[in-house]
Scaffold this active site. Sequence first.
Site, PDB file in Angstrom:
ATOM      1  CG  ASP A  29      55.800  38.008  31.270  1.00  0.00           C
ATOM      2  OD1 ASP A  29      56.580  38.317  32.179  1.00  0.00           O
ATOM      3  OD2 ASP A  29      54.565  38.090  31.375  1.00  0.00           O
ATOM      4  CB  ILE A  35      45.309  33.192  39.543  1.00  0.00           C
ATOM      5  CG1 ILE A  35      45.686  31.723  39.341  1.00  0.00           C
ATOM      6  CG2 ILE A  35      43.860  33.422  39.144  1.00  0.00           C
ATOM      7  CD1 ILE A  35      44.907  30.770  40.220  1.00  0.00           C
ATOM      8  N   GLY A  36      45.923  36.413  38.105  1.00  0.00           N
ATOM      9  CA  GLY A  36      45.586  37.816  38.293  1.00  0.00           C
ATOM     10  C   GLY A  36      44.533  38.193  37.270  1.00  0.00           C
ATOM     11  CG  ASN A  37      42.585  41.797  34.535  1.00  0.00           C
ATOM     12  OD1 ASN A  37      42.829  41.915  33.338  1.00  0.00           O
ATOM     13  ND2 ASN A  37      41.388  42.046  35.036  1.00  0.00           N
ATOM     14  N   GLY A  38      45.170  38.833  34.284  1.00  0.00           N
ATOM     15  CA  GLY A  38      45.640  37.848  33.330  1.00  0.00           C
ATOM     16  C   GLY A  38      46.082  36.640  34.130  1.00  0.00           C
ATOM     17  CG  ASP A  79      38.520  43.819  40.585  1.00  0.00           C
ATOM     18  OD1 ASP A  79      38.469  42.923  41.456  1.00  0.00           O
ATOM     19  OD2 ASP A  79      39.305  44.782  40.650  1.00  0.00           O
ATOM     20  CG  MET A  80      37.947  36.950  41.796  1.00  0.00           C
ATOM     21  SD  MET A  80      36.548  36.015  41.102  1.00  0.00           S
ATOM     22  CE  MET A  80      37.381  35.036  39.851  1.00  0.00           C
ATOM     23  CD  GLU A 100      50.924  37.330  45.475  1.00  0.00           C
ATOM     24  OE1 GLU A 100      50.872  38.304  46.252  1.00  0.00           O
ATOM     25  OE2 GLU A 100      51.674  37.298  44.485  1.00  0.00           O
ATOM     26  CD  GLU A 128      55.591  39.070  37.593  1.00  0.00           C
ATOM     27  OE1 GLU A 128      55.385  38.722  36.419  1.00  0.00           O
ATOM     28  OE2 GLU A 128      54.750  39.651  38.286  1.00  0.00           O
TER      29      GLU A 128
END
Length: 395
Positions: free
Chosen positions: A146, A207-210, A283-284, A333, A382
């Site tokens: 990364d 923009i995810g959990n991280g 979790d959003m 997303e 990815e």
Amino acid sequence: MTKTLAVNAGSSSMKWQMYEMPEEKVLAKGLIERIGLKDSIVTVKFGEQKEERVFDIPNHTEAVEVLLEDLKRLKIVEEFTEITGVGHRVVAGGEIFQKSTVVTPEVLQQVKDLSALAPLHNPANAAGIEAFLNLLPDATSVVVFDTAFHTTMPEKAFRYPLPKKYYTDYAVRKYGAHGTSHMYVSQEAAKLLGKPIEETKIITAHIGNGASLTAVKGGKSIDTSMGFTPLAGVMMGTRTGEMDPSVFPYLIENDSELKDAQGVVDMMNKESGLYGVSGISSDMRDIIAAKDTDTDAKLAFEMYVDRIQKFIGQYLAVLNGADALVFTAGIGENSVPVREAILSGLTWFGIEVDPEKNVFGVEGEISTPHSRVKVFVIPTDEELVIARDVEALKK
């Protein structure tokens, strides 16, 4: 034709795709979500079929076992020997790894040794690599870092304002993360802009959990929000993001449960962010469901959006304007409310979102024709980048 498995393990998820290479044909793909949380979600898509199951998966090692069992159970492969290559996303490569590398015992040990730079990720990455090495011993295993994309950052961006010896003797600097994703979506954004990537200025928001944001100029990373570790930058699922470091000794002195610096860092990595502020979840989706009736969930949502808006403004200054802003990864997303909240605070910059496109668009432009900065939703891939690197390095 060979089969290559690309594995992208996040801090609480494992995304994978099986490719027929070098044709880059996707044979199957899947996602294991909420690893380490109650009710993990296992999704597999192959052909026209989709299977989803919910059960607890306590760690990344068991997630690998579930993944491989599914490949055989669903007859995506008859024998594991059909898989000739496995590519692994690894968060931290430090200054040691600047490109993708075939796994050897020495490389695996170095990945483990770099865990201080990514304490939530590199240990999980290493556990996954070991599990695959044991279960698929004949496949070529490749690590894709990364941090590699961010090696183009200028020194003024990656150095910290500390005495020089801490950089020269201890390699304390900004490394960033999510580089494979930032690279891929910036390249795709350039295509949508119809411009050579060398002529573009793009802000990418993974923009995810991280979560991290990157300023990409001419196809190269010139600044990014994560730092020495993935704890820095914006607020995340369980991570604080940027903090005043003076808080650390204060907490150690005053909270008997936090006995040392490592205890504080663990708390900031695993018990903070959305989870810490809301007291509900990392979790959003859970936060959004609760925010209209729960004041702590509402505050967590507002703080999350606020931090992202600030970094977008910062990178508009770093780039001296931008051609495009890109949202990607799980929340970027898929979460209409998060995108809407972020973009509503950026109108001064001439950013105009089309509400209808934002609600219904899963890919492509969601800004109006008059928007000074184009806004795109681009699903990250990815796994494709990883598969390509595996193919290039296969035995």
